[in-house]
Design a protein around this motif. Structure first.
Motif, PDB file in Angstrom:
ATOM      1  N   VAL A 164      -6.378 118.911  32.265  1.00 37.71           N
ATOM      2  CA  VAL A 164      -7.100 120.107  31.852  1.00 37.71           C
ATOM      3  C   VAL A 164      -6.300 120.838  30.786  1.00 37.71           C
ATOM      4  N   ARG A 165      -6.999 121.364  29.794  1.00 40.79           N
ATOM      5  CA  ARG A 165      -6.374 122.237  28.794  1.00 40.79           C
ATOM      6  C   ARG A 165      -6.727 123.672  29.127  1.00 40.79           C
TER       7      ARG A 165
ATOM      8  N   HIS B 224       2.333 127.346  40.440  1.00 37.17           N
ATOM      9  CA  HIS B 224       3.121 126.701  41.491  1.00 37.17           C
ATOM     10  C   HIS B 224       2.789 125.209  41.572  1.00 37.17           C
ATOM     11  N   GLY B 225       3.792 124.434  41.909  1.00 39.11           N
ATOM     12  CA  GLY B 225       3.599 123.028  42.249  1.00 39.11           C
ATOM     13  C   GLY B 225       3.399 122.078  41.090  1.00 39.11           C
ATOM     14  N   HIS B 226       3.430 122.570  39.856  1.00 34.23           N
ATOM     15  CA  HIS B 226       3.132 121.729  38.696  1.00 34.23           C
ATOM     16  C   HIS B 226       3.993 122.137  37.502  1.00 34.23           C
ATOM     17  N   PHE B 227       4.219 121.193  36.605  1.00 33.60           N
ATOM     18  CA  PHE B 227       4.695 121.481  35.260  1.00 33.60           C
ATOM     19  C   PHE B 227       3.529 121.272  34.303  1.00 33.60           C
ATOM     20  N   PHE B 228       3.522 122.029  33.217  1.00 34.53           N
ATOM     21  CA  PHE B 228       2.495 121.863  32.197  1.00 34.53           C
ATOM     22  C   PHE B 228       3.169 121.681  30.842  1.00 34.53           C
ATOM     23  N   GLU B 229       2.428 121.128  29.886  1.00 34.34           N
ATOM     24  CA  GLU B 229       2.952 120.856  28.552  1.00 34.34           C
ATOM     25  C   GLU B 229       2.404 121.897  27.575  1.00 34.34           C
ATOM     26  N   LEU B 230       3.297 122.639  26.940  1.00 36.49           N
ATOM     27  CA  LEU B 230       2.862 123.618  25.952  1.00 36.49           C
ATOM     28  C   LEU B 230       2.289 122.906  24.731  1.00 36.49           C
TER      29      LEU B 230
ATOM     30  N   PRO C 206       7.150 120.411  25.162  1.00 35.27           N
ATOM     31  CA  PRO C 206       8.025 120.962  26.209  1.00 35.27           C
ATOM     32  C   PRO C 206       7.229 121.204  27.485  1.00 35.27           C
ATOM     33  N   ARG C 207       7.840 120.859  28.613  1.00 33.18           N
ATOM     34  CA  ARG C 207       7.179 121.018  29.913  1.00 33.18           C
ATOM     35  C   ARG C 207       7.801 122.211  30.639  1.00 33.18           C
ATOM     36  N   LYS C 208       6.951 123.100  31.118  1.00 35.12           N
ATOM     37  CA  LYS C 208       7.421 124.317  31.772  1.00 35.12           C
ATOM     38  C   LYS C 208       6.564 124.602  32.998  1.00 35.12           C
ATOM     39  N   HIS C 209       7.080 125.514  33.845  1.00 33.02           N
ATOM     40  CA  HIS C 209       6.289 125.991  34.971  1.00 33.02           C
ATOM     41  C   HIS C 209       5.973 127.478  34.842  1.00 33.02           C
TER      42      HIS C 209
ATOM     43  N   ASP D  34      -1.510 121.958  28.417  1.00 34.12           N
ATOM     44  CA  ASP D  34      -2.204 120.870  29.106  1.00 34.12           C
ATOM     45  C   ASP D  34      -1.497 120.628  30.427  1.00 34.12           C
ATOM     46  N   VAL D  35      -2.271 120.379  31.472  1.00 35.92           N
ATOM     47  CA  VAL D  35      -1.682 120.186  32.792  1.00 35.92           C
ATOM     48  C   VAL D  35      -2.431 119.082  33.525  1.00 35.92           C
ATOM     49  N   THR D  36      -1.682 118.265  34.227  1.00 33.29           N
ATOM     50  CA  THR D  36      -2.250 117.259  35.114  1.00 33.29           C
ATOM     51  C   THR D  36      -2.142 117.795  36.533  1.00 33.29           C
TER      52      THR D  36
END
Length: 599
Positions: free
Chosen positions: A514-515, A531-537, A546-549, A562-564
Motif C-alpha cells: 500500500v502507498r 507499530h509492527g512494520h517498517f515502511f519505505e519513504l 530508506p526504511r523507517k517506523h 510504501d508499506v507491506t
C-alpha cells in the motif's frame, strides 16, 4: 515580555575534586547516583563497560515510583529497576528473549518495544494488543529478536512516559557489525517537568498556547523584528500564532540527556582519534530536538535502527521516537558540547564529549526562535516563483495562481483555509480547524527553523538504504490520511476523527502493498509511528528507499511511504507527541489474512 532561557556559558575546565564536593553538598549528580543506570552515570566510558546493561534470554524489569535529581533539584518520576532512564537492554539478533515486567504502581502499566518486529500480542499497547499489566501483577513478554540496531521501550499507558518510563535497546547483529567503532555511547534525549502530566494536559485543553512564552510583542515590531503589521493582522484573522511551534516548552520542561539536566553535564569519554558511535534516541514526550556538536561533523550511519549509506552533516533534527546512529571522530584533546536544542528554542539538552572527566566546552546560546511560514500554513505550492505571496493575501484568496507559482485552477482560500473538496476523506468535525490548501512534499527540507542554519542539515532525502528493500512490488492501492487538529480546543485526530469516535479499525489484507500519503493540515510537525512494520519513504531512491517506523510530517507538508502489511494482528498507528495521542490522534490498523489463502 518575550521569554528567554539564560544560556550556560562554560569556558574553562572544571576541577574534578571541586565538582565532586559540589555534588555532595548540593545533591548534584557528579558522584555515583543510584537513580541512573551504569551507562548513564554522570561520566560514562561507554556502554560496553556499563554494569547495569541487561542481556540474555531472561530479563526482569520492575516499574515503580521513585525520586531523581535533575540539575540539583529532586523530582518525582516513574522508573524501571530504580533508574531513569530504565536499564539498557542489550540483545542479539536471532536470540529469543523473555522479559518479566512487574508493575509496582497503583495503576495499570505496560511496555511497548518501539520499532521491534514481534507478534502483535507482545507489542504492549493496552486495549489493542493486550489488556495491560494490572497493579502488582507481572506480565511476561516473549518473542524472537529479528533485527539489529538502536531502539527503545516505553509505557503505552496513560501519560507515564512523560514521568520517566522509558529506556534504550541496543541489538547487535547476528554476524559482524558493518558499522565499526572504537567506542559507543547511548544518548537518550528526553523532557521532564515538575508538573504532573495530567496537569499539563489540563492546561493545554484550557489554552493550546499556554506554555508559549515566546509570542511576538510590540517591542519586536518596533525593533523591525518578526512580522509586519499586515502579516500579524492576517495571522490574527486566521486565529493562528506563528510562534506556536511547540505545545509544551522550556517554560515547563527541563531537557535531559540520559536523565541529566543541562547543568548536570553528562559526559561521554573518548580517546582522541577514536571512531565513536553515538546512538541517539529521542525518548521525549513532546520535544523535537535539533542536534549538533560544534566543532565536529556527524556521519549518519543508521536511521530507526537500519543501516543507511553514510552521510556527513553538521546538524540533524530528530523527531520524537526516532533514532539515529552517528559516527564522530574527535581528533583533538579537548571537550566538545553536544547540543540538543528544542525545536522552538526555548531550552536545550546539553552533554559533553571529552577525553577526561571534569572537562567542559563552551555552550552556545539558544538561537532566535523560529516562526511559522507560508509553507507551514499548507501553502507551500504558492511559495515558489513569481511575486511574493504574503500570508495576508494568501489567506484572503488574493494570490493569483499564475503569478505565484500555483497550478492553474488552484482554488482560492478563505480565512480558515477550509477546502474540503480537496480532502473528501476528512470529516467536517470540530477537530478540523484548517485544511492545507496546497501541501507539498517537504522531505527535501530541513526541519522548522533550520533553513538558514548556515551549515549542512540532514534531510530525509539524504537517507539511502545500504541494502535492497525486501519488497519492491508496486503498491496495489493508495491512501491519503490527513493529520488534523484544533489548537483552540486542543483536539487532534486522523481525518477529523478522534480515537474515541472511531467505529472500526483501518483494514489491510496480509502481505498487501500500500502507498500511504500523510497530509499535515496543521501548523505543527507530527511524528507518525506505525507499530509492527517498517515502511519505505518515497524520496526518489527506488529499491534502496530508506526504511523507517517513525516519520516526521512537517507543518503543511506531506510524506509518502510504501508499506507491506505483513504482520497479522491489530496494531497502533498514532502521532508520537504524547498529548496529541492522548487527545485523539491515534487509530488502530488491522491486518488479516486473505480469505482462502494458504496458511
Amino acid at each position: 515580555m518575550a521569554f528567554t532561557r539564560p544560556a550556560l556559558n562554560i569556558t574553562a575546565p572544571v576541577d574534578r575534586r571541586g565538582l565532586l564536593r559540589g555534588a555532595a553538598a548540593f545533591g548534584g549528580t557528579a558522584a555515583f547516583a543510584p537513580w541512573f543506570p551504569g551507562w548513564a552515570q554522570p561520566v560514562s566510558a561507554g556502554i560496553v563497560r556499563a554494569p547495569t546493561v541487561l542481556s540474555g534470554g531472561d530479563i526482569h524489569l520492575r516499574i515503580a515510583h521513585q525520586m531523581l535529581s535533575i540539575d540539583g533539584k529532586t523530582r518525582h518520576a516513574i522508573g524501571l529497576n530504580g533508574t531513569v532512564p530504565g536499564p539498557l537492554l542489550r540483545l542479539r539478533e536471532g536470540q529469543d528473549v523473555r522479559l518479566h515486567v512487574e508493575n509496582a504502581l497503583d495503576e495499570d502499566s505496560s511496555i511497548h518495544w518501539h520499532g521491534l518486529l514481534l507478534p502483535a500480542h507482545m507489542d504492549g499497547v493496552p486495549g489493542v494488543s493486550f489488556p495491560g499489566i494490572a497493579p502488582r501483577a507481572t506480565f511476561v513478554y516473549e518473542f524472537p529478536v529479528r533485527q539489529a540496531g538502536t531502539y527503545w521501550y516505553h509505557s503505552h499507558s496513560g501519560l507515564q512516559e512523560q514521568m520517566g518510563h522509558y529506556g534504550p535497546i541496543v541489538i547487535d547483529p547476528a554476524g559482524p557489525d558493518p558499522i565499526g567503532s572504537d567506542r559507543e555511547h547511548v544518548v537518550v534525549l528526553s523532557d521532564h517537568s515538575p508538573f504532573h502530566p495530567h496537569a499539563i494536559f489540563r492546561k493545554l485543553k484550557l489554552q493550546g498556547g499556554y506554555f508559549n512564552r515566546q509570542k511576538q510583542t510590540l517591542a519586536d515590531q518596533l525593533r523591525g523584528e518578526g512580522q509586519s503589521a499586515a502579516e500579524r493582522f492576517a495571522w490574527g484573522a486566521m486565529r493562528m500564532d506563528p510562534t506556536d511551534i511547540s505545545d509544551v516548552t522550556g517554560a515547563a520542561y527541563t531537557y535531559l540527556v540520559n536523565g541529566h539536566g543541562p547543568a548536570d553535564n553528562w559526559t561521554a569519554l573518548f580517546a582522541p582519534g577514536e571512531r565513536v558511535r553515538l546512538r541517539l534516541i529521542n525518548a521525549s514526550a513532546m520535544t523535537t530536538f535539533n542536534v549538533r556538536i560544534p566543532g565536529l561533523t556527524m556521519t549518519v550511519v543508521q536511521a530507526d535502527g537500519l543501516d543507511v549509506r553514510p552521510v556527513t552533516v553538521d546538524e540533524l533534527q530528530i523527531a520524537i521516537a526516532e533514532t539515529y546512529d552517528v559516527i564522530v571522530t574527535p581528533a583533538e584533546d579537548c571537550a566538545y558540547t553536544l547540543v540538543g536544542e528544542s525545536v522552538d528554542r526555548s531550552g536545550m539538552a546539553r552533554a559533553t564529549l571529552a577525553p577526561r572527566a571534569g572537562m567542559a566546552a563552551p555552550v552556545p546560546p539558544l538561537r532566535p526562535r523560529p516562526t511559522a511560514t507560508m509553507a507551514d500554513m499548507g501553502m507551500g505550492g504558492m511559495a515558489h516563483g513569481g511575486d511574493a505571496c504574503t500570508a495576508e493575501h494568501a489567506a484572503m484568496g488574493h494570490c493569483t495562481p499564475a503569478a505565484h507559482g500555483a497550478p492553474t485552477g488552484a482554488p482560492a482560500m478563505d480565512h480558515g483555509m477550509r477546502d474540503f473538496a480537496n480532502a473528501p476523506e476528512v470529516k467536517r468535525t470540530p477537530v478540523v480547524q484548517s485544511i492545507s490548501p496546497m501541501p507539498v512534499d517537504r522531505t527535501g527540507e530541513p526541519g522548522q527553523g533550520l533553513a538558514d542554519a548556515g551549515h549542512r542539515v540532514l534531510v530525509y532525502r539524504d537517507l539511502v538504504a545500504t541494502s535492497r528493500n525486501p519488497d519492491i512490488r508496486a503498491p496495489a492501492r493508495a491512501m491519503r490520511i490527513h493529520l488534523t487538529g484544533n489548537m483552540e480546543r486542543y483536539m487532534w485526530a486522523f481525518d477529523g476523527t478522534t480515537l474515541n469516535a472511531v467505529t472500526a479499525p483501518i483494514p489491510f489484507r496480509q502481505d498487501e502493498r500500500v502507498r500511504i500519503t500523510l497530509v499535515n493540515d496543521t501548523m505543527m510537525g507530527h511524528p507518525i509511528h506505525l507499530h509492527g512494520h517498517f515502511f519505505e519513504l518515497v524520496t526518489g531512491h527506488g529499491d534502496h528507499a530508506p526504511r523507517k517506523h517513525t516519520v516526521q510530517v512537517q507543518p503543511g507538508g506531506t510524506v509518502t511511504f510504501d508499506v507491506t502489511m505483513d504482520a497479522p494482528g491489530d496494531w497502533a498507528f498514532h502521532c508520537h507527541m504524547l498529548y496529541h495521542m492522548h487527545a485523539g490522534m491515534m487509530q488502530v490498523v488491522t491486518v488479516r489474512p486473505v480469505e482462502g489463502a494458504p496458511a
